[in-house]
Write a protein that holds these residues in place. Structure first.
Motif, PDB file in Angstrom:
ATOM      1  N   PRO A  50       0.811  -1.218   0.000  1.00  0.00           N
ATOM      2  CA  PRO A  50       0.000   0.000   0.000  1.00  0.00           C
ATOM      3  C   PRO A  50       0.848   1.274   0.000  1.00  0.00           C
ATOM      4  N   LEU A  51       2.169   1.149   0.100  1.00  0.00           N
ATOM      5  CA  LEU A  51       3.039   2.326   0.099  1.00  0.00           C
ATOM      6  C   LEU A  51       3.662   2.515  -1.293  1.00  0.00           C
ATOM      7  N   ARG A  52       4.280   3.668  -1.481  1.00  0.00           N
ATOM      8  CA  ARG A  52       5.001   3.934  -2.726  1.00  0.00           C
ATOM      9  C   ARG A  52       6.259   4.751  -2.408  1.00  0.00           C
ATOM     10  N   CYS A  53       7.195   4.149  -1.731  1.00  0.00           N
ATOM     11  CA  CYS A  53       8.450   4.837  -1.403  1.00  0.00           C
ATOM     12  C   CYS A  53       9.161   5.229  -2.701  1.00  0.00           C
ATOM     13  N   VAL A  54       9.688   6.446  -2.735  1.00  0.00           N
ATOM     14  CA  VAL A  54      10.213   6.935  -4.010  1.00  0.00           C
ATOM     15  C   VAL A  54      11.433   6.147  -4.459  1.00  0.00           C
ATOM     16  N   TRP A  55      12.172   5.564  -3.516  1.00  0.00           N
ATOM     17  CA  TRP A  55      13.373   4.802  -3.878  1.00  0.00           C
ATOM     18  C   TRP A  55      13.130   3.300  -3.886  1.00  0.00           C
ATOM     19  N   CYS A  56      11.878   2.884  -3.914  1.00  0.00           N
ATOM     20  CA  CYS A  56      11.556   1.449  -3.860  1.00  0.00           C
ATOM     21  C   CYS A  56      12.282   0.685  -4.967  1.00  0.00           C
ATOM     22  N   ASP A  57      12.879  -0.441  -4.600  1.00  0.00           N
ATOM     23  CA  ASP A  57      13.583  -1.255  -5.603  1.00  0.00           C
ATOM     24  C   ASP A  57      12.858  -2.572  -5.880  1.00  0.00           C
TER      25      ASP A  57
END
Ligand code: SF4
Length: 230
Positions: A50-57
């Protein structure tokens, strides 16, 4: 995406997914971070976050995946002959039945770790599981999602991880470390965002400030330059 959302997106009737989890991948590699770093480990990556961290890999785990019966997941894990199992995502706790998988893995005698965002309630996680719980710094874009009550459910064998993308994130992490007495609760890990903060720079900040935290680089990125390990 929550487990419920994932189920609806798949078009699969609810009755057909009882006892199942939506899985992006199960693979065998070397644990690249946290306390079990370096151990041969089977990774079970649950689909959806449910999150969208900008640096998600691991954006490839947001959607898709396939339904697996929990007992079939255990059977596949067993084929790799590893003592360590890491349940990860996505956000694995977005699927409620993740709690059942964790319990069954512990019952089967594995050393089980759970990588979780810190945004969802961890209170019902089996206490035998080693939680590796993020606290999201402002540079992630998801800092407002930190569920601070989770800190009260950490055990001494758990770990809090703060991923640092800038000096501002580092200062935020230092403030949280002090105000929330994190290091008294469990091990605290500071990790640089790949390509945003020079690892040496973060290491030198930690030394200069005499912080009671453990610096870490993700071993799988060094070995394979890949979020998945191998
Ligand atoms: S919580 Fe994890 S999987 Fe979800 S967006 Fe953030 S880094 Fe990616």
């Amino acid at each position: 995406m929550s487990g419920h959302d994932a189920r609806e997106a798949s078009g699969t009737p609810a009755a057909a997914v009882a006892g199942r989890l939506r899985i992006t991948e199960i693979f065998h590699s070397i644990q690249g971070e946290a306390d079990a770093i370096g151990w041969r480990t089977v990774f079970v990556r649950l689909t959806g976050c449910p999150l969208r961290c900008v640096w998600c890999d691991t954006e490839y785990a947001f959607h898709g995946g396939n339904w697996h019966a929990i007992d079939d997941i255990l059977a596949e894990v067993a084929t790799h002959g590893a003592k360590h199992v890491c349940v990860t995502g996505g956000e694995p706790l977005a699927q409620k039945r993740c709690l059942i998988l964790l319990r069954k893995l512990c019952d089967a005698g594995y050393e089980v770790s759970l990588e979780t965002s810190g945004a969802l309630d961890v209170s019902a996680v089996d206490p035998r599981v080693h939680k590796v719980m993020d606290l999201k710094a402002p540079g992630s874009g998801e800092s407002a999602r930190n569920l601070w009550s989770n800190l009260d459910h950490l055990l001494p064998h758990d770990q809090v991880k703060i991923v640092i993308a800038s000096r501002a994130d580092y200062e935020w992490a230092c403030a949280v470390l002090a105000e929330r007495t994190l290091a008294d609760r469990c091990m605290v890990l500071f990790s640089p965002v790949w390509s945003k903060v020079e690892p040496r720079e973060l290491a030198e900040w930690i030394i200069a400030d005499k912080l009671p935290v453990r610096f870490q680089l993700q071993l799988h990125k060094l070995l394979w330059n890949d979020a998945r390990g191998k």
